[in-house]
Design a protein around this motif. Structure first.
Motif, PDB file in Angstrom:
ATOM      1  N   VAL A  30       0.877  -1.175   0.000  1.00 42.57           N
ATOM      2  CA  VAL A  30       0.000   0.000   0.000  1.00 42.57           C
ATOM      3  C   VAL A  30       0.914   1.225   0.000  1.00 42.57           C
ATOM      4  CG1 VAL A  30      -1.903   1.171   1.146  1.00 42.57           C
ATOM      5  CG2 VAL A  30      -1.686  -1.307   1.354  1.00 42.57           C
ATOM      6  N   PRO A  31       1.228   1.738  -1.191  1.00 47.08           N
ATOM      7  CA  PRO A  31       2.140   2.884  -1.275  1.00 47.08           C
ATOM      8  C   PRO A  31       1.592   4.117  -0.565  1.00 47.08           C
ATOM      9  CG  PRO A  31       1.774   1.904  -3.446  1.00 47.08           C
ATOM     10  CD  PRO A  31       0.783   1.285  -2.497  1.00 47.08           C
ATOM     11  N   GLY A  32       2.487   4.854   0.060  1.00 40.71           N
ATOM     12  CA  GLY A  32       2.125   6.113   0.706  1.00 40.71           C
ATOM     13  C   GLY A  32       1.647   5.976   2.139  1.00 40.71           C
ATOM     14  N   ILE A  33       1.446   4.753   2.599  1.00 41.19           N
ATOM     15  CA  ILE A  33       0.985   4.531   3.965  1.00 41.19           C
ATOM     16  C   ILE A  33       2.189   4.241   4.861  1.00 41.19           C
ATOM     17  CG2 ILE A  33      -0.360   2.999   5.483  1.00 41.19           C
ATOM     18  CD1 ILE A  33      -2.118   4.839   3.801  1.00 41.19           C
ATOM     19  N   TYR A  34       2.189   4.874   6.019  1.00 47.87           N
ATOM     20  CA  TYR A  34       3.237   4.658   7.021  1.00 47.87           C
ATOM     21  C   TYR A  34       2.575   4.156   8.296  1.00 47.87           C
ATOM     22  CZ  TYR A  34       6.638   6.952   4.086  1.00 47.87           C
ATOM     23  OH  TYR A  34       7.479   7.257   3.055  1.00 47.87           O
ATOM     24  N   LEU A  35       3.258   3.261   8.972  1.00 47.94           N
ATOM     25  CA  LEU A  35       2.736   2.678  10.199  1.00 47.94           C
ATOM     26  C   LEU A  35       3.562   3.115  11.389  1.00 47.94           C
ATOM     27  CD1 LEU A  35       2.171  -0.913   8.808  1.00 47.94           C
ATOM     28  CD2 LEU A  35       0.477   0.908   9.050  1.00 47.94           C
ATOM     29  N   VAL A  36       2.892   3.377  12.486  1.00 48.45           N
ATOM     30  CA  VAL A  36       3.549   3.719  13.742  1.00 48.45           C
ATOM     31  C   VAL A  36       3.478   2.456  14.594  1.00 48.45           C
ATOM     32  CG1 VAL A  36       3.513   5.197  15.777  1.00 48.45           C
ATOM     33  CG2 VAL A  36       2.817   6.121  13.548  1.00 48.45           C
ATOM     34  N   THR A  37       4.637   2.011  15.071  1.00 50.40           N
ATOM     35  CA  THR A  37       4.701   0.780  15.859  1.00 50.40           C
ATOM     36  C   THR A  37       5.426   1.030  17.169  1.00 50.40           C
ATOM     37  OG1 THR A  37       6.839   0.019  14.997  1.00 50.40           O
ATOM     38  CG2 THR A  37       4.872  -0.577  13.730  1.00 50.40           C
ATOM     39  N   PHE A  38       5.218   0.112  18.110  1.00 49.20           N
ATOM     40  CA  PHE A  38       6.066   0.126  19.293  1.00 49.20           C
ATOM     41  C   PHE A  38       7.483  -0.165  18.814  1.00 49.20           C
ATOM     42  CE2 PHE A  38       2.110  -1.398  21.636  1.00 49.20           C
ATOM     43  CZ  PHE A  38       1.863  -0.162  22.204  1.00 49.20           C
ATOM     44  N   SER A  39       8.462   0.324  19.535  1.00 50.74           N
ATOM     45  CA  SER A  39       9.850   0.133  19.137  1.00 50.74           C
ATOM     46  C   SER A  39      10.462  -1.063  19.852  1.00 50.74           C
ATOM     47  CB  SER A  39      10.658   1.389  19.462  1.00 50.74           C
ATOM     48  OG  SER A  39      12.003   1.191  19.105  1.00 50.74           O
ATOM     49  N   MET A  77       4.606  11.514  11.381  1.00 46.07           N
ATOM     50  CA  MET A  77       5.335  12.224  12.438  1.00 46.07           C
ATOM     51  C   MET A  77       4.371  13.023  13.312  1.00 46.07           C
ATOM     52  SD  MET A  77       9.039  13.087  10.657  1.00 46.07           S
ATOM     53  CE  MET A  77       8.564  14.653  10.126  1.00 46.07           C
ATOM     54  N   GLU A  78       3.353  13.626  12.702  1.00 46.52           N
ATOM     55  CA  GLU A  78       2.337  14.343  13.477  1.00 46.52           C
ATOM     56  C   GLU A  78       1.571  13.384  14.389  1.00 46.52           C
ATOM     57  OE1 GLU A  78      -0.154  16.388  10.670  1.00 46.52           O
ATOM     58  OE2 GLU A  78       1.490  17.668   9.979  1.00 46.52           O
ATOM     59  N   LEU A  79       1.295  12.189  13.890  1.00 52.31           N
ATOM     60  CA  LEU A  79       0.590  11.181  14.678  1.00 52.31           C
ATOM     61  C   LEU A  79       1.413  10.755  15.891  1.00 52.31           C
ATOM     62  CD1 LEU A  79      -2.161   9.745  14.378  1.00 52.31           C
ATOM     63  CD2 LEU A  79      -0.956   7.893  13.234  1.00 52.31           C
ATOM     64  N   VAL A  80       2.714  10.540  15.671  1.00 50.34           N
ATOM     65  CA  VAL A  80       3.606  10.191  16.781  1.00 50.34           C
ATOM     66  C   VAL A  80       3.620  11.305  17.814  1.00 50.34           C
ATOM     67  CG1 VAL A  80       6.035   9.863  17.420  1.00 50.34           C
ATOM     68  CG2 VAL A  80       5.073   8.590  15.504  1.00 50.34           C
ATOM     69  N   GLN A  81       3.742  12.537  17.352  1.00 49.91           N
ATOM     70  CA  GLN A  81       3.754  13.677  18.260  1.00 49.91           C
ATOM     71  C   GLN A  81       2.457  13.741  19.071  1.00 49.91           C
ATOM     72  OE1 GLN A  81       4.158  17.471  16.333  1.00 49.91           O
ATOM     73  NE2 GLN A  81       4.046  18.614  18.233  1.00 49.91           N
ATOM     74  N   MET A  82       1.328  13.525  18.408  1.00 48.18           N
ATOM     75  CA  MET A  82       0.034  13.567  19.087  1.00 48.18           C
ATOM     76  C   MET A  82      -0.087  12.450  20.122  1.00 48.18           C
ATOM     77  SD  MET A  82      -3.574  12.398  18.890  1.00 48.18           S
ATOM     78  CE  MET A  82      -3.295  11.285  17.591  1.00 48.18           C
ATOM     79  N   ILE A  83       0.369  11.250  19.777  1.00 46.39           N
ATOM     80  CA  ILE A  83       0.304  10.120  20.713  1.00 46.39           C
ATOM     81  C   ILE A  83       1.143  10.405  21.948  1.00 46.39           C
ATOM     82  CG2 ILE A  83       0.935   7.696  21.063  1.00 46.39           C
ATOM     83  CD1 ILE A  83       0.275   7.275  18.033  1.00 46.39           C
TER      84      ILE A  83
END
Length: 103
Positions: A30-39, A77-83
């Motif tokens: 799925v091009p253009g989609i980025y996932l935020v995961t636990f590290s 990056m905005e999503l990470v900041q918001m979380i």
């Protein structure tokens, strides 16, 4: 099969998030989609990975639990900041994984 957090975050630009999730679960790119995961790295709180990397079965098997989905790196990056900001405002700390797993 990917591991999804029960209450994962979705960026505003993601259209039809259930269809995107189905494609990702099926191993389709799925091009253009980025996932935020636990590290997995103890020095990081969260990771941002391009969803197209999960097209490789090895990468999909190693992918940590997904806590967010965004369209584009900027939105991710905005999503990470918001979380992180939400967790800090509610707990006074940045223990994101602990917070999300206990909610």
């Amino acid at each position: 099969m990917l591991k999804w957090h029960d209450h994962y975050y979705v960026g505003e630009s993601v259209r039809d998030e259930s269809a995107v999730r189905e494609k990702l679960d099926a191993g389709k790119p799925v091009p253009g989609i980025y996932l935020v995961t636990f590290s997995d790295n103890p020095h990081n709180i969260l990771e941002i990975i391009p969803a197209v990397t999960l097209f490789q079965k090895t990468a999909a098997r190693l992918c940590p639990e997904i806590v967010g989905m965004a369209k584009g790196m900027d939105e991710a990056m905005e999503l990470v900041q918001m979380i992180v900001q939400t967790v800090y405002e509610e707990t006074g700390d940045v223990l994101v994984e602990k917070y999300l797993k206990n909610r």
